[in-house]
Design a protein around this motif. Sequence first.
Motif, PDB file in Angstrom:
ATOM      1  N   GLY A  37       0.831  -1.197   0.000  1.00  0.00           N
ATOM      2  CA  GLY A  37       0.000   0.000   0.000  1.00  0.00           C
ATOM      3  C   GLY A  37       0.865   1.246   0.000  1.00  0.00           C
ATOM      4  O   GLY A  37       1.981   1.260   0.545  1.00  0.00           O
ATOM      5  N   TRP A  38       0.371   2.302  -0.610  1.00  0.00           N
ATOM      6  CA  TRP A  38       1.109   3.569  -0.641  1.00  0.00           C
ATOM      7  C   TRP A  38       1.195   4.148   0.773  1.00  0.00           C
ATOM      8  O   TRP A  38       0.215   4.149   1.520  1.00  0.00           O
ATOM      9  N   VAL A  39       2.368   4.656   1.114  1.00  0.00           N
ATOM     10  CA  VAL A  39       2.572   5.378   2.366  1.00  0.00           C
ATOM     11  C   VAL A  39       2.624   6.858   2.032  1.00  0.00           C
ATOM     12  O   VAL A  39       3.380   7.277   1.144  1.00  0.00           O
ATOM     13  N   LEU A  40       1.813   7.637   2.704  1.00  0.00           N
ATOM     14  CA  LEU A  40       1.747   9.073   2.461  1.00  0.00           C
ATOM     15  C   LEU A  40       2.368   9.783   3.655  1.00  0.00           C
ATOM     16  O   LEU A  40       1.963   9.567   4.796  1.00  0.00           O
ATOM     17  N   ALA A  41       3.380  10.627   3.391  1.00  0.00           N
ATOM     18  CA  ALA A  41       4.115  11.271   4.478  1.00  0.00           C
ATOM     19  C   ALA A  41       4.310  12.761   4.189  1.00  0.00           C
ATOM     20  O   ALA A  41       4.446  13.155   3.029  1.00  0.00           O
ATOM     21  N   PRO A  42       4.337  13.604   5.242  1.00  0.00           N
ATOM     22  CA  PRO A  42       4.552  15.045   5.072  1.00  0.00           C
ATOM     23  C   PRO A  42       6.038  15.365   4.925  1.00  0.00           C
ATOM     24  O   PRO A  42       6.664  15.940   5.818  1.00  0.00           O
ATOM     25  N   PRO A  65      -2.894   6.121  -6.621  1.00  0.00           N
ATOM     26  CA  PRO A  65      -2.407   7.354  -6.004  1.00  0.00           C
ATOM     27  C   PRO A  65      -3.413   8.486  -5.947  1.00  0.00           C
ATOM     28  O   PRO A  65      -3.458   9.234  -4.971  1.00  0.00           O
ATOM     29  N   ARG A  66      -4.237   8.641  -6.980  1.00  0.00           N
ATOM     30  CA  ARG A  66      -5.214   9.736  -6.952  1.00  0.00           C
ATOM     31  C   ARG A  66      -6.158   9.606  -5.768  1.00  0.00           C
ATOM     32  O   ARG A  66      -6.466  10.601  -5.095  1.00  0.00           O
ATOM     33  N   LEU A  67      -6.634   8.393  -5.520  1.00  0.00           N
ATOM     34  CA  LEU A  67      -7.560   8.202  -4.403  1.00  0.00           C
ATOM     35  C   LEU A  67      -6.845   8.352  -3.066  1.00  0.00           C
ATOM     36  O   LEU A  67      -7.443   8.817  -2.087  1.00  0.00           O
ATOM     37  N   VAL A  68      -5.572   7.968  -3.005  1.00  0.00           N
ATOM     38  CA  VAL A  68      -4.799   8.162  -1.774  1.00  0.00           C
ATOM     39  C   VAL A  68      -4.717   9.651  -1.458  1.00  0.00           C
ATOM     40  O   VAL A  68      -4.906  10.080  -0.313  1.00  0.00           O
ATOM     41  N   ALA A  69      -4.447  10.457  -2.481  1.00  0.00           N
ATOM     42  CA  ALA A  69      -4.351  11.905  -2.273  1.00  0.00           C
ATOM     43  C   ALA A  69      -5.690  12.489  -1.825  1.00  0.00           C
ATOM     44  O   ALA A  69      -5.750  13.298  -0.885  1.00  0.00           O
ATOM     45  N   LEU A  70      -6.769  12.099  -2.476  1.00  0.00           N
ATOM     46  CA  LEU A  70      -8.087  12.607  -2.082  1.00  0.00           C
ATOM     47  C   LEU A  70      -8.453  12.158  -0.669  1.00  0.00           C
ATOM     48  O   LEU A  70      -9.038  12.926   0.108  1.00  0.00           O
ATOM     49  N   ALA A  71      -8.082  10.919  -0.327  1.00  0.00           N
ATOM     50  CA  ALA A  71      -8.372  10.426   1.021  1.00  0.00           C
ATOM     51  C   ALA A  71      -7.649  11.247   2.071  1.00  0.00           C
ATOM     52  O   ALA A  71      -8.155  11.443   3.178  1.00  0.00           O
ATOM     53  N   ARG A  72      -6.472  11.727   1.733  1.00  0.00           N
ATOM     54  CA  ARG A  72      -5.707  12.552   2.682  1.00  0.00           C
ATOM     55  C   ARG A  72      -6.495  13.812   3.057  1.00  0.00           C
ATOM     56  O   ARG A  72      -6.540  14.201   4.231  1.00  0.00           O
ATOM     57  N   GLN A 206      -4.544   7.197  11.704  1.00  0.00           N
ATOM     58  CA  GLN A 206      -4.556   6.131  10.711  1.00  0.00           C
ATOM     59  C   GLN A 206      -5.959   5.562  10.519  1.00  0.00           C
ATOM     60  O   GLN A 206      -6.374   5.266   9.389  1.00  0.00           O
ATOM     61  N   ASP A 207      -6.719   5.432  11.590  1.00  0.00           N
ATOM     62  CA  ASP A 207      -8.071   4.879  11.486  1.00  0.00           C
ATOM     63  C   ASP A 207      -8.951   5.741  10.586  1.00  0.00           C
ATOM     64  O   ASP A 207      -9.715   5.221   9.757  1.00  0.00           O
ATOM     65  N   ALA A 208      -8.857   7.059  10.760  1.00  0.00           N
ATOM     66  CA  ALA A 208      -9.664   7.960   9.930  1.00  0.00           C
ATOM     67  C   ALA A 208      -9.261   7.843   8.466  1.00  0.00           C
ATOM     68  O   ALA A 208     -10.120   7.828   7.567  1.00  0.00           O
ATOM     69  N   PHE A 209      -7.958   7.739   8.224  1.00  0.00           N
ATOM     70  CA  PHE A 209      -7.488   7.623   6.842  1.00  0.00           C
ATOM     71  C   PHE A 209      -7.986   6.324   6.210  1.00  0.00           C
ATOM     72  O   PHE A 209      -8.474   6.317   5.078  1.00  0.00           O
ATOM     73  N   THR A 210      -7.876   5.229   6.930  1.00  0.00           N
ATOM     74  CA  THR A 210      -8.320   3.936   6.399  1.00  0.00           C
ATOM     75  C   THR A 210      -9.813   3.958   6.102  1.00  0.00           C
ATOM     76  O   THR A 210     -10.272   3.469   5.060  1.00  0.00           O
ATOM     77  N   THR A 211     -10.593   4.533   7.007  1.00  0.00           N
ATOM     78  CA  THR A 211     -12.046   4.580   6.826  1.00  0.00           C
ATOM     79  C   THR A 211     -12.430   5.330   5.562  1.00  0.00           C
ATOM     80  O   THR A 211     -13.224   4.849   4.744  1.00  0.00           O
ATOM     81  N   VAL A 212     -11.883   6.531   5.379  1.00  0.00           N
ATOM     82  CA  VAL A 212     -12.273   7.327   4.214  1.00  0.00           C
ATOM     83  C   VAL A 212     -11.680   6.751   2.930  1.00  0.00           C
ATOM     84  O   VAL A 212     -12.305   6.825   1.862  1.00  0.00           O
ATOM     85  N   ALA A 213     -10.481   6.164   3.017  1.00  0.00           N
ATOM     86  CA  ALA A 213      -9.865   5.582   1.820  1.00  0.00           C
ATOM     87  C   ALA A 213     -10.703   4.425   1.292  1.00  0.00           C
ATOM     88  O   ALA A 213     -10.961   4.326   0.080  1.00  0.00           O
ATOM     89  N   LEU A 214     -11.139   3.548   2.185  1.00  0.00           N
ATOM     90  CA  LEU A 214     -11.961   2.422   1.758  1.00  0.00           C
ATOM     91  C   LEU A 214     -13.309   2.902   1.210  1.00  0.00           C
ATOM     92  O   LEU A 214     -13.836   2.340   0.242  1.00  0.00           O
ATOM     93  N   TRP A 215     -13.860   3.944   1.816  1.00  0.00           N
ATOM     94  CA  TRP A 215     -15.122   4.494   1.315  1.00  0.00           C
ATOM     95  C   TRP A 215     -14.938   5.063  -0.085  1.00  0.00           C
ATOM     96  O   TRP A 215     -15.747   4.807  -0.992  1.00  0.00           O
ATOM     97  N   LEU A 216     -13.874   5.829  -0.299  1.00  0.00           N
ATOM     98  CA  LEU A 216     -13.613   6.395  -1.624  1.00  0.00           C
ATOM     99  C   LEU A 216     -13.444   5.299  -2.664  1.00  0.00           C
ATOM    100  O   LEU A 216     -13.981   5.383  -3.773  1.00  0.00           O
ATOM    101  N   ALA A 217     -12.678   4.264  -2.317  1.00  0.00           N
ATOM    102  CA  ALA A 217     -12.428   3.181  -3.264  1.00  0.00           C
ATOM    103  C   ALA A 217     -13.724   2.504  -3.687  1.00  0.00           C
ATOM    104  O   ALA A 217     -13.836   2.027  -4.823  1.00  0.00           O
ATOM    105  N   GLY A 218     -14.724   2.484  -2.808  1.00  0.00           N
ATOM    106  CA  GLY A 218     -15.972   1.816  -3.116  1.00  0.00           C
ATOM    107  C   GLY A 218     -17.065   2.712  -3.655  1.00  0.00           C
ATOM    108  O   GLY A 218     -18.056   2.206  -4.194  1.00  0.00           O
TER     109      GLY A 218
END
Length: 262
Positions: A37-42, A65-72, A206-218
């Motif tokens: 999985g992509w790791v997103l870091a500041p 990557p596009r969805l990872v960025a939007l999930a951020r 991390q929990d918030a990121f995982t939740t929204v990322a999975l929602w976006l993907a679906g």
Amino acid sequence: MAGQFSVISPGTERRHLAGADREAGYMTLGRTDDTAGWVLAPVPHGAAFNPACPGAVTAPPGMEPRLVALARFQQMASLGLDRAPAAELDDAVVVGSGPVAVGCVLELYRRGATRITVVTSRPRAPIGRAPGVRCVPPDGVGRGQLVIDAAGAPACAAGLTAPGGVLGLLGTPGPGDVLPALEVHRGGWTVVGMHELAPAADGAYQDAFTTVALWLAGHLDPVLADAWCRTVPGALAPEVFALLDAPGRPTEPVLLLDWRTP
């Protein structure tokens, strides 16, 4: 890293609303191999980084990557709304139409909002294609019970907050920005700081990121990802940065620099 992308969030919405300039944010996506999985870091654009660095989050494997960025950006809104008091989400007002605002309207929609007003001066802003959104100019909207500043323009958002309403500060204000204390007092507003790194329970980030990322993907229509994200070769970074504050800047709220491209 097996591949890297930089995420650029051109911060020009405040200039449209209040005549001031904003800086562009930066984030880098990286992964150790093509199955991880992509790791997103500041961290600075394209820089090597330790996946365990502070503030890093890991996306579910297989997420593009596009969805990872939007999930951020949606993660920022999720953490902020978790700190806000319970409020009716329909008819929420979001000030701004940049990437933070896009993340905010997506999170409001995920939580059940079906009517969201976006305040922006940008003609044909891409955020207007989000579910349930209507875009209006700053002088074209009445006061709302839930108003979220996603542009770093708290004075504009304050002017749109109804008596007894909730004012959320999701965008980053300037160091000299102030809110009218007397109006806050008399209006009985609840003002909520929505900075993503405000105190939270262990694992909440991390929990918030995982939740929204999975929602976006679906749930996110790929056509919307195309409207909101543009990917360009990293070699064109100087040209991209030169355009950020120019009249011909890209219309997409999120730009990704692909450092895998020669």
